[in-house]
Design a protein around this motif. Sequence first.
Motif, PDB file in Angstrom:
ATOM      1  N   LEU A 119      22.765  -1.362  71.568  1.00  0.00           N
ATOM      2  CA  LEU A 119      22.886  -2.682  70.976  1.00  0.00           C
ATOM      3  C   LEU A 119      24.314  -3.190  71.157  1.00  0.00           C
ATOM      4  O   LEU A 119      25.274  -2.504  70.820  1.00  0.00           O
ATOM      5  CB  LEU A 119      22.538  -2.633  69.486  1.00  0.00           C
ATOM      6  N   ILE A 120      24.453  -4.408  71.709  1.00  0.00           N
ATOM      7  CA  ILE A 120      25.772  -5.004  71.918  1.00  0.00           C
ATOM      8  C   ILE A 120      26.077  -5.895  70.724  1.00  0.00           C
ATOM      9  O   ILE A 120      25.322  -6.817  70.436  1.00  0.00           O
ATOM     10  CB  ILE A 120      25.798  -5.830  73.215  1.00  0.00           C
ATOM     11  N   PRO A 121      27.169  -5.658  70.011  1.00  0.00           N
ATOM     12  CA  PRO A 121      27.498  -6.511  68.868  1.00  0.00           C
ATOM     13  C   PRO A 121      27.753  -7.950  69.329  1.00  0.00           C
ATOM     14  O   PRO A 121      28.234  -8.178  70.443  1.00  0.00           O
ATOM     15  CB  PRO A 121      28.768  -5.904  68.294  1.00  0.00           C
ATOM     16  N   GLU A 122      27.435  -8.905  68.485  1.00  0.00           N
ATOM     17  CA  GLU A 122      27.570 -10.310  68.851  1.00  0.00           C
ATOM     18  C   GLU A 122      29.001 -10.649  69.265  1.00  0.00           C
ATOM     19  O   GLU A 122      29.219 -11.440  70.179  1.00  0.00           O
ATOM     20  CB  GLU A 122      27.130 -11.199  67.693  1.00  0.00           C
ATOM     21  N   SER A 123      29.975 -10.044  68.630  1.00  0.00           N
ATOM     22  CA  SER A 123      31.374 -10.328  68.947  1.00  0.00           C
ATOM     23  C   SER A 123      31.765  -9.860  70.351  1.00  0.00           C
ATOM     24  O   SER A 123      32.751 -10.327  70.908  1.00  0.00           O
ATOM     25  CB  SER A 123      32.292  -9.685  67.918  1.00  0.00           C
ATOM     26  N   ALA A 124      31.007  -8.937  70.936  1.00  0.00           N
ATOM     27  CA  ALA A 124      31.336  -8.396  72.250  1.00  0.00           C
ATOM     28  C   ALA A 124      30.490  -9.003  73.374  1.00  0.00           C
ATOM     29  O   ALA A 124      30.725  -8.720  74.544  1.00  0.00           O
ATOM     30  CB  ALA A 124      31.146  -6.882  72.247  1.00  0.00           C
ATOM     31  N   ARG A 125      29.527  -9.850  73.039  1.00  0.00           N
ATOM     32  CA  ARG A 125      28.659 -10.446  74.060  1.00  0.00           C
ATOM     33  C   ARG A 125      29.397 -11.543  74.807  1.00  0.00           C
ATOM     34  O   ARG A 125      30.140 -12.314  74.231  1.00  0.00           O
ATOM     35  CB  ARG A 125      27.407 -11.037  73.424  1.00  0.00           C
ATOM     36  N   LYS A 126      29.177 -11.596  76.105  1.00  0.00           N
ATOM     37  CA  LYS A 126      29.758 -12.647  76.923  1.00  0.00           C
ATOM     38  C   LYS A 126      28.743 -13.773  77.062  1.00  0.00           C
ATOM     39  O   LYS A 126      27.537 -13.554  76.998  1.00  0.00           O
ATOM     40  CB  LYS A 126      30.123 -12.120  78.302  1.00  0.00           C
ATOM     41  N   ILE A 127      29.246 -14.972  77.292  1.00  0.00           N
ATOM     42  CA  ILE A 127      28.359 -16.109  77.519  1.00  0.00           C
ATOM     43  C   ILE A 127      27.674 -15.904  78.866  1.00  0.00           C
ATOM     44  O   ILE A 127      28.327 -15.609  79.875  1.00  0.00           O
ATOM     45  CB  ILE A 127      29.151 -17.428  77.508  1.00  0.00           C
ATOM     46  N   SER A 128      26.372 -16.063  78.896  1.00  0.00           N
ATOM     47  CA  SER A 128      25.587 -15.844  80.102  1.00  0.00           C
ATOM     48  C   SER A 128      25.984 -16.831  81.195  1.00  0.00           C
ATOM     49  O   SER A 128      26.291 -17.988  80.921  1.00  0.00           O
ATOM     50  CB  SER A 128      24.103 -16.006  79.777  1.00  0.00           C
ATOM     51  N   ASN A 129      25.974 -16.371  82.451  1.00  0.00           N
ATOM     52  CA  ASN A 129      26.211 -17.302  83.549  1.00  0.00           C
ATOM     53  C   ASN A 129      24.892 -17.875  84.076  1.00  0.00           C
ATOM     54  O   ASN A 129      24.887 -18.702  84.971  1.00  0.00           O
ATOM     55  CB  ASN A 129      27.044 -16.660  84.661  1.00  0.00           C
ATOM     56  N   LYS A 130      23.774 -17.467  83.480  1.00  0.00           N
ATOM     57  CA  LYS A 130      22.472 -18.061  83.791  1.00  0.00           C
ATOM     58  C   LYS A 130      22.323 -19.282  82.886  1.00  0.00           C
ATOM     59  O   LYS A 130      22.472 -19.187  81.673  1.00  0.00           O
ATOM     60  CB  LYS A 130      21.347 -17.063  83.522  1.00  0.00           C
ATOM     61  N   VAL A 131      22.065 -20.453  83.496  1.00  0.00           N
ATOM     62  CA  VAL A 131      22.056 -21.712  82.748  1.00  0.00           C
ATOM     63  C   VAL A 131      20.834 -22.550  83.100  1.00  0.00           C
ATOM     64  O   VAL A 131      20.192 -22.341  84.126  1.00  0.00           O
ATOM     65  CB  VAL A 131      23.338 -22.534  83.033  1.00  0.00           C
ATOM     66  N   LYS A 132      20.557 -23.498  82.217  1.00  0.00           N
ATOM     67  CA  LYS A 132      19.536 -24.507  82.482  1.00  0.00           C
ATOM     68  C   LYS A 132      20.261 -25.829  82.687  1.00  0.00           C
ATOM     69  O   LYS A 132      21.122 -26.205  81.885  1.00  0.00           O
ATOM     70  CB  LYS A 132      18.563 -24.623  81.312  1.00  0.00           C
ATOM     71  N   VAL A 133      19.940 -26.535  83.762  1.00  0.00           N
ATOM     72  CA  VAL A 133      20.557 -27.823  84.046  1.00  0.00           C
ATOM     73  C   VAL A 133      19.937 -28.852  83.108  1.00  0.00           C
ATOM     74  O   VAL A 133      18.730 -29.065  83.116  1.00  0.00           O
ATOM     75  CB  VAL A 133      20.355 -28.232  85.523  1.00  0.00           C
ATOM     76  N   VAL A 134      20.775 -29.478  82.279  1.00  0.00           N
ATOM     77  CA  VAL A 134      20.313 -30.425  81.269  1.00  0.00           C
ATOM     78  C   VAL A 134      20.403 -31.857  81.767  1.00  0.00           C
ATOM     79  O   VAL A 134      19.524 -32.670  81.517  1.00  0.00           O
ATOM     80  CB  VAL A 134      21.132 -30.259  79.971  1.00  0.00           C
ATOM     81  N   ALA A 135      21.479 -32.182  82.498  1.00  0.00           N
ATOM     82  CA  ALA A 135      21.669 -33.537  83.017  1.00  0.00           C
ATOM     83  C   ALA A 135      22.503 -33.463  84.283  1.00  0.00           C
ATOM     84  O   ALA A 135      23.347 -32.583  84.438  1.00  0.00           O
ATOM     85  CB  ALA A 135      22.357 -34.411  81.970  1.00  0.00           C
ATOM     86  N   VAL A 136      22.267 -34.412  85.194  1.00  0.00           N
ATOM     87  CA  VAL A 136      23.015 -34.471  86.451  1.00  0.00           C
ATOM     88  C   VAL A 136      23.563 -35.879  86.654  1.00  0.00           C
ATOM     89  O   VAL A 136      22.964 -36.865  86.230  1.00  0.00           O
ATOM     90  CB  VAL A 136      22.152 -34.063  87.664  1.00  0.00           C
ATOM     91  N   GLY A 137      24.709 -35.949  87.344  1.00  0.00           N
ATOM     92  CA  GLY A 137      25.272 -37.234  87.713  1.00  0.00           C
ATOM     93  C   GLY A 137      24.525 -37.812  88.913  1.00  0.00           C
ATOM     94  O   GLY A 137      23.598 -37.196  89.440  1.00  0.00           O
ATOM     95  N   LYS A 138      24.953 -38.974  89.369  1.00  0.00           N
ATOM     96  CA  LYS A 138      24.286 -39.636  90.486  1.00  0.00           C
ATOM     97  C   LYS A 138      24.780 -39.170  91.846  1.00  0.00           C
ATOM     98  O   LYS A 138      24.205 -39.489  92.862  1.00  0.00           O
ATOM     99  CB  LYS A 138      24.453 -41.148  90.360  1.00  0.00           C
ATOM    100  N   MET A 196      23.920 -37.772  76.657  1.00  0.00           N
ATOM    101  CA  MET A 196      25.151 -37.769  77.406  1.00  0.00           C
ATOM    102  C   MET A 196      24.801 -37.685  78.890  1.00  0.00           C
ATOM    103  O   MET A 196      23.953 -36.881  79.287  1.00  0.00           O
ATOM    104  CB  MET A 196      25.998 -36.558  76.984  1.00  0.00           C
ATOM    105  N   THR A 197      25.469 -38.509  79.684  1.00  0.00           N
ATOM    106  CA  THR A 197      25.203 -38.544  81.120  1.00  0.00           C
ATOM    107  C   THR A 197      26.481 -38.238  81.883  1.00  0.00           C
ATOM    108  O   THR A 197      27.479 -38.945  81.718  1.00  0.00           O
ATOM    109  CB  THR A 197      24.673 -39.924  81.543  1.00  0.00           C
ATOM    110  N   PRO A 198      26.487 -37.208  82.716  1.00  0.00           N
ATOM    111  CA  PRO A 198      27.675 -36.903  83.507  1.00  0.00           C
ATOM    112  C   PRO A 198      27.848 -37.930  84.630  1.00  0.00           C
ATOM    113  O   PRO A 198      26.884 -38.579  85.035  1.00  0.00           O
ATOM    114  CB  PRO A 198      27.387 -35.509  84.067  1.00  0.00           C
ATOM    115  N   ILE A 199      29.070 -38.067  85.139  1.00  0.00           N
ATOM    116  CA  ILE A 199      29.322 -39.007  86.222  1.00  0.00           C
ATOM    117  C   ILE A 199      29.555 -38.264  87.529  1.00  0.00           C
ATOM    118  O   ILE A 199      29.839 -37.063  87.547  1.00  0.00           O
ATOM    119  CB  ILE A 199      30.516 -39.930  85.900  1.00  0.00           C
ATOM    120  N   ARG A 200      29.393 -38.991  88.625  1.00  0.00           N
ATOM    121  CA  ARG A 200      29.582 -38.497  89.989  1.00  0.00           C
ATOM    122  C   ARG A 200      28.876 -37.154  90.210  1.00  0.00           C
ATOM    123  O   ARG A 200      27.685 -37.046  90.017  1.00  0.00           O
ATOM    124  CB  ARG A 200      31.065 -38.444  90.340  1.00  0.00           C
ATOM    125  N   ASN A 201      29.623 -36.148  90.624  1.00  0.00           N
ATOM    126  CA  ASN A 201      29.021 -34.847  90.983  1.00  0.00           C
ATOM    127  C   ASN A 201      29.093 -33.831  89.857  1.00  0.00           C
ATOM    128  O   ASN A 201      29.144 -32.630  90.097  1.00  0.00           O
ATOM    129  CB  ASN A 201      29.717 -34.276  92.221  1.00  0.00           C
TER     130      ASN A 201
END
Length: 87
Positions: A24-43, A1-6
Motif C-alpha cells: 500500500l502506497i501512502p497518499e503522501s507518497a503517491r505521484k500524480i499520474s501521467n495518464k490523463v483524460k483530455v477535457v478541452a482543446v484549443g482551436k 474553460m476553453t484553452p487557446i491556440r495549441n
Amino acid sequence: MTPIRNNVIVKPFPSDEMSEGGLLIPESARKISNKVKVVAVGKGTKARPMTLLEGQTAFRVRDWGVEILIDGELHFIMEQSAIIATA
C-alpha cells in the motif's frame, strides 16, 4: 474553460494505491499520474493544427503544465506537444 491556440486542458487519472509488489502506497507518497483524460482543446493554428480530441485518454510529460482547480479537482493546462501518446 476553453484553452487557446495549441493548448489543452487535461485531468489526471487517480494514482495507484498499491505498488506492483502489492504494498500500500501512502497518499503522501503517491505521484500524480501521467495518464490523463483530455477535457478541452484549443482551436490550433495553421502551422500546428490540433490533433487531440476531447475525451481521449493520453499520456503527458511528467511535471509539465500549469496546475489549476476546476470544481475542486486537479487539472493541467499544457501545450499539445506535452502529450506524448494517446491510448
